[in-house]
Enzyme design. Structure first.
Site, PDB file in Angstrom:
ATOM      1  N   SER A  69      25.538 -17.193 -29.764  1.00 35.91           N
ATOM      2  CA  SER A  69      25.991 -18.594 -29.690  1.00 35.91           C
ATOM      3  C   SER A  69      27.092 -18.682 -28.643  1.00 35.91           C
ATOM      4  CB  SER A  69      26.492 -19.064 -31.054  1.00 35.91           C
ATOM      5  OG  SER A  69      27.535 -18.222 -31.514  1.00 35.91           O
ATOM      6  N   GLY A  71      27.229 -20.281 -25.816  1.00 37.36           N
ATOM      7  CA  GLY A  71      27.506 -21.663 -25.425  1.00 37.36           C
ATOM      8  C   GLY A  71      27.736 -21.817 -23.937  1.00 37.36           C
ATOM      9  N   ASN A 125      18.209 -25.129 -16.726  1.00 35.22           N
ATOM     10  CA  ASN A 125      18.240 -24.774 -18.144  1.00 35.22           C
ATOM     11  C   ASN A 125      18.275 -26.033 -18.995  1.00 35.22           C
ATOM     12  OD1 ASN A 125      18.721 -23.804 -20.680  1.00 35.22           O
ATOM     13  ND2 ASN A 125      20.504 -22.575 -20.131  1.00 35.22           N
ATOM     14  N   CYS A 128      18.976 -24.482 -23.706  1.00 35.23           N
ATOM     15  CA  CYS A 128      19.955 -23.668 -24.424  1.00 35.23           C
ATOM     16  C   CYS A 128      20.237 -24.310 -25.773  1.00 35.23           C
ATOM     17  CB  CYS A 128      21.256 -23.548 -23.638  1.00 35.23           C
ATOM     18  SG  CYS A 128      22.498 -22.631 -24.560  1.00 35.23           S
ATOM     19  N   ILE A 189      10.017 -18.028 -22.739  1.00 33.61           N
ATOM     20  CA  ILE A 189      10.694 -19.013 -23.554  1.00 33.61           C
ATOM     21  C   ILE A 189      12.205 -18.745 -23.571  1.00 33.61           C
ATOM     22  CG2 ILE A 189       8.757 -19.475 -25.091  1.00 33.61           C
ATOM     23  CD1 ILE A 189       9.947 -17.536 -27.128  1.00 33.61           C
ATOM     24  N   GLY A 241      11.022 -13.118 -23.257  1.00 31.72           N
ATOM     25  CA  GLY A 241      11.137 -13.176 -24.711  1.00 31.72           C
ATOM     26  C   GLY A 241      10.792 -11.831 -25.317  1.00 31.72           C
ATOM     27  N   THR A 264      17.543  -9.377 -23.454  1.00 27.54           N
ATOM     28  CA  THR A 264      18.169  -8.652 -24.558  1.00 27.54           C
ATOM     29  C   THR A 264      18.059  -7.140 -24.411  1.00 27.54           C
ATOM     30  OG1 THR A 264      17.710 -10.549 -25.952  1.00 27.54           O
ATOM     31  CG2 THR A 264      18.194  -8.495 -27.085  1.00 27.54           C
TER      32      THR A 264
END
Lengths: 302, 247
Positions: A69, A71, A125, A128, A189, A241, A264
């Site tokens: 998160s 942001g 983007n 988000c 995604i 993804g 990731t």
């Protein structure tokens, strides 16, 4: 001789693998590897002015994935151009800048300022899940997504990628809307909206309560959506993804992606992009593919 | 490309207190990157764990690094069952650690599982050093500070060992005074120490903790406000000057 190069939106890329937005730091990632080895760098979201992001904790591990998160914390477009872009330009790879905003004007300010630079493409983007106003509001509404695409295309001198949200009922509707309004490419995604609760502390793990879910756990959702979007529009697709190895790259390309981003996995291993590229090369050799097109055409369907 | 990750060999992995383990890792290349107060990323191998575990370095030698960690979840549980001779995937030492001030008397304040990085600090400080260590009920590593030549004071919340109360109460009760302060521990303790040191007009270096994603600056997960600016704890910290941290 294996050729990993791809052509997309009129640009040549040495291979179809890039960083995913928000998972690469131009000052920190090159401490571990040489970014010139990858097809493109997609930067962290850049907004018209500096954004502070959300309060911490803003990272949580999940089973086979993670929530963030953050942001879209970033120093703003002016500092990006002054501080980060000169370092990015030192590497022999394509530069794609991810553009974040809360309003149409926010996006346009960033796009206009980047017109004057040497960046290769912009990724808009609109997906988000961590920014309360704007942002994802554009990504989950067909009309707003189309309007934003049209406006950005009107002012930009660079090819435009629209980054799509999976947090919608029918992703092909949004994809068709942005194609119709002139987008050059789509990426998908972005993260799925998720949440975790600490059962010993009796409170949400993230201070923001909810966050974007990424990592290998979301890969089947990404594959399904890319497969659907490939059959709905003609634009090139950047797939992402949960890519963790060479076979994952192949799976995305077979589903219909033309290019992939790795995010990731770079937290799991700072060398992920290099390892995945090598692993993908081995996969291509194992199946005697000479180039990316041969692989993309290899999907058998009943 | 100054940083690496690699598999290193575990020399020792022993239970030193309930749920708390000390692991000695042999790797001269990684050990050579370590300075006092830095941390390493340890990468669990179980496929459902995704993120590295950033753990502070408690002792540094030419060929080895020692860490002391508490078992709190899947990752640390995996580490705890590793044996001498097993391999563990780790990163170079990361972050910016403590700077030893050029003063006579150093006060080292540790809280719970925040105590370990102060062991190496105690070993490296050559002048007078006093360790003030606070725990819930069971002290750890006190002997390490004694071996390093420190005076040691212990506080426990329950009063089971040493002074009953927190480290600041103990400092005031024993009238412990130094020229420079260093601390690592839970956020409320660090916040209180920042104010305590401000009131006595002394400098303090605080080692902060936050949930990290990557541990090397890419994810921008672990930020804090330092000098009014959002700052990455993993790259620009974990150690900051107390008067610059806005909690």
């Amino acid at each position: 001789m294996l050729d990993l190069s791809v052509k997309m939106c009129g640009l040549d890329f040495k291979n179809p693998i890039s960083t995913a937005s928000g998972t690469f730091s131009i000052k920190d990632s090159p401490q571990f590897y040489d970014p010139s080895q990858i097809g493109a760098i997609i930067t962290k979201g850049v907004s018209s002015v500096a954004w502070l992001g959300n309060p911490t904790p803003r990272i949580a591990e999940t089973y086979g994935g993670m929530l963030n998160s953050i942001g879209l914390e970033n120093p703003g477009v002016d500092l990006f151009i002054e501080d980060e872009l000169p370092i990015l330009q030192k590497f022999d790879t394509r530069i794609i800048v991810n553009v974040a905003g809360k309003t149409l004007e926010d996006y346009c300010t960033v796009v206009e300022k980047l017109n004057e630079t040497s960046v290769d493409m912009l990724e808009i983007n609109i997906s988000c899940p961590n920014v309360k106003s704007g942002g994802i509001a554009f990504g989950i509404n067909t009309k707003l997504a189309g309007q934003l695409t049209k406006e950005v295309k009107r002012i930009s001198t660079k090819p435009i990628i629209i980054k799509l949200s999976p947090n919608v009922t029918d992703i092909t509707e949004i994809a068709k809307a942005v194609e119709c309004e002139g987008a050059d490419c789509v990426s998908l995604i972005n993260t799925l909206l998720g949440m975790r609760i600490d059962v010993n502390q009796f409170q949400p793990v993230l201070k923001n309560k909810v966050g974007g879910f990424s990592g290998p756990a979301i890969k089947p959702v990404a594959i399904r959506m890319i497969y659907q979007v490939r059959r709905a529009i003609k634009l090139p697709i950047i797939g992402l993804g949960g890519i963790f190895n060479g076979e994952d790259v192949a799976e995305f390309l077979l589903a219909g992606a033309d290019f992939v981003s790795v995010g990731t996995a770079c937290f799991h291993n700072p060398l992920a992009l290099i390892n995945i590229k090598e692993d993908f090369t081995k996969y291509m050799e194992k199946h005697n593919f000479n180039n990316i097109t041969e692989l993309k055409l290899a999907l058998l369907e009943n | 490309m100054a940083k690496i990750i690699k598999y290193a060999t575990i020399v020792e992995n022993t239970l030193i207190a309930p749920d708390i383990y000390q692991m000695v890792i042999y790797d001269p290349q990684i050990a050579s990157t370590a300075k006092v107060g830095m941390f390493i990323n340890l990468y669990p191998q179980n496929s459902h764990t995704l993120l590295p575990r950033p753990i502070s370095i408690s002792e540094i030698s030419e060929n080895t690094l020692t860490i002391v960690y508490q078992v709190v979840g899947y990752g640390t549980t995996e580490f705890s069952i590793l044996k001498s001779g097993d391999k563990i995937q780790i990163s170079s030492a990361l972050g910016k650690g403590y700077t030893i001030a050029d003063v006579e008397t150093h006060i080292l304040i540790g809280g719970g599982i925040g105590t370990p990085p102060l062991v190496e600090l105690a070993k490296q400080i050559k002048t007078k050093k006093i360790a003030v260590l606070g725990f819930k009920d069971e002290p750890i590593l006190a002997n390490k500070f004694l071996e390093a030549g420190a005076e040691v004071y212990i506080a426990t919340e329950t009063g089971k060992v040493g002074f009953k109360g927190n480290v600041i109460d103990l400092i005031q009760s024993e009238n412990i005074v130094g020229d420079y302060y260093y601390a690592c521990g839970p956020k409320p303790m660090l916040k209180a120490l920042k104010n305590f040191c401000k009131n006595i007009n002394k400098s303090v270096q605080l080692s902060l903790e936050e949930r990290m994603g990557c541990g090397y600056g890419a994810c921008v997960g672990c930020v804090c406000n330092v000098n009014g600016k959002s700052t990455k704890i993993c790259v620009d910290g974990p150690v900051f000057l107390g008067n610059e941290v806005n909690f």
